[in-house]
Write an enzyme that holds these catalytic residues in place. Structure first.
Site, PDB file in Angstrom:
ATOM      1  N   TYR A 159       0.824  -1.211   0.000  1.00 54.67           N
ATOM      2  CA  TYR A 159       0.000   0.000   0.000  1.00 54.67           C
ATOM      3  C   TYR A 159       0.858   1.260   0.000  1.00 54.67           C
ATOM      4  CZ  TYR A 159      -3.048  -3.755   1.408  1.00 54.67           C
ATOM      5  OH  TYR A 159      -3.705  -4.947   1.451  1.00 54.67           O
ATOM      6  N   THR A 230      -7.861   0.257  17.367  1.00 53.07           N
ATOM      7  CA  THR A 230      -8.634   0.476  18.597  1.00 53.07           C
ATOM      8  C   THR A 230      -9.368   1.819  18.564  1.00 53.07           C
ATOM      9  OG1 THR A 230      -6.715   1.427  19.743  1.00 53.07           O
ATOM     10  CG2 THR A 230      -7.068  -0.948  19.979  1.00 53.07           C
TER      11      THR A 230
END
Ligand SMILES: *[C@@H]1O[C@H](CO)[C@@H](O)[C@H](O)[C@H]1NC(C)=O
Ligand SMILES: *[C@@H]1O[C@H](CO)[C@@H](O)[C@H](O)[C@H]1NC(C)=O
Ligand SMILES: *[C@@H]1O[C@H](CO)[C@@H](O)[C@H](O)[C@H]1NC(C)=O
Length: 315
Positions: A159, A230
């Site tokens: 990426y 998270t």
């Protein structure tokens, strides 16, 4: 539908109105927090792309139950290429993030360990509580640490940037380090603490020189599992690597962190401390380690921060 609390429907209603008025989901990206109706319980409702925050079954953080750890002899040591960073310490309102500049001649890549790709470090994020009894996102055997440092690296083989990688398969590696408090100042961490003086409110400041090797605890041992970001959108693209030793920072250093504010100067009562997501179920995942308890040569046995896997520690 009957188990959907009223407050959720009100929230959805508010968000629909916001959406109609603005016609733009992008705006919501900033509209989340760690408590109340924009808190972790509701992240999955805030934005369709964040569905995993409520529906995901491979979410992070988790509590690590030492009894279930699996020794995996194929786990290599983690390797770091490069050492020095420059960048900006950013108080973005949710987190305090060290945003690393991607320069050709600086920066650090991570390979080895549990991963087969090259991961380029792009951000360091800090999570901490209002007192020493909590603050880390992960816990070991139910035990929290006062703070947890996330070194966020993206898969630069596949990426071109972290935004693309965090949503994509094998996109992220996050190196997690617990911080324990002591009387001694942590030299390298002090660089970030000094910069916090200028980011007490939503703001950013340049960090000119920071060496990763001076931050890390001296250890080759870690725990690893497959989980998620998270924070929203909680994408399940993260290989977590949790080092088996904490670093030590001084009470004064963590107190400086605890004075950070979420908002601008006009709302100085909104402290950032407590910026942690509640732990999620491990479900069917395996948590692996390169610590071989069977021939327990490693120093972890002496400094039993995590009392681990007694089953294999004998003989
Ligand atoms: C890290 O990886 C990037 C992209 O793959 C590369 O351009 C850079 O030179 C590497 N840095 C080091 C220190 O190896
Ligand atoms: C990240 O990479 C993707 C794909 O190459 C590109 O479309 C996007 O604009 C990039 N985003 C940023 C913030 O650079
Ligand atoms: C932090 O800011 C205060 C006042 O704004 C200043 O007195 C103090 O010297 C600064 N500390 C550092 C380490 O820059």
């Amino acid at each position: 539908m009957t188990d959907c609390p009223k407050s959720q429907w009100i929230l959805i209603l508010i968000l629909c109105i916001v959406q109609i008025v603005t016609g733009n989901y992008g705006l919501w990206a900033d509209w989340w927090s760690y408590e109340g109706i924009s808190g972790p319980e509701y992240w999955g409702l805030l934005y369709p792309d964040w569905l995993l925050c409520s529906k995901g079954r491979n979410q992070s953080p988790v509590n690590v139950d030492p009894k279930t750890l699996l020794f995996d002899p194929s786990l290599d040591h983690i390797m770091f290429k490069g050492n020095e960073f420059t960048g900006y310490l950013v108080n973005n309102g949710h987190d305090i993030t060290f945003d690393i500049e991607e320069l050709r001649w600086k920066g650090v890549n991570i390979t080895g360990g549990p991963v087969s790709y090259n991961y380029r470090i792009k951000e360091i994020r800090l999570h901490f509580g209002t007192d020493d009894s909590y603050g880390s996102e992960h816990s070991i055997n139910g035990k929290s640490f006062p703070a947890e440092i996330h070194i966020m690296a993206y898969n630069s083989d596949l990426y071109s940037n972290i935004t693309e990688a965090e949503k994509s398969p094998r996109g992220m590696l996050i190196l997690a380090i617990f911080a324990q408090t002591t009387d001694v100042t942590h030299g390298e961490f002090e660089i970030l603490v000094n910069a916090m003086n200028k980011t007490k409110y939503k703001d950013s400041t340049k960090v000119r020189e920071f060496y990763l090797s001076r931050l890390l605890p001296p250890t080759d041992y870690y725990i690893t599992y497959e989980g998620s970001l998270t924070h929203p959108g909680c994408y399940e693209t993260v290989t977590w690597v949790i080092l088996n030793k904490p670093i030590y920072i001084s009470k004064k250093q963590i107190d400086t962190m605890r004075k950070l504010n979420q908002a601008g100067r006009k709302n100085p009562q909104m402290l950032m401390a407590g910026n942690l997501r509640p732990r999620k179920d491990v479900n069917q995942r395996t948590i692996r380690t390169n610590i071989n308890f069977h021939n327990h040569k490693c120093s972890m046995v002496q400094h039993m921060y995590y009392s681990v896997n007694n089953k294999y520690a004998e003989t």
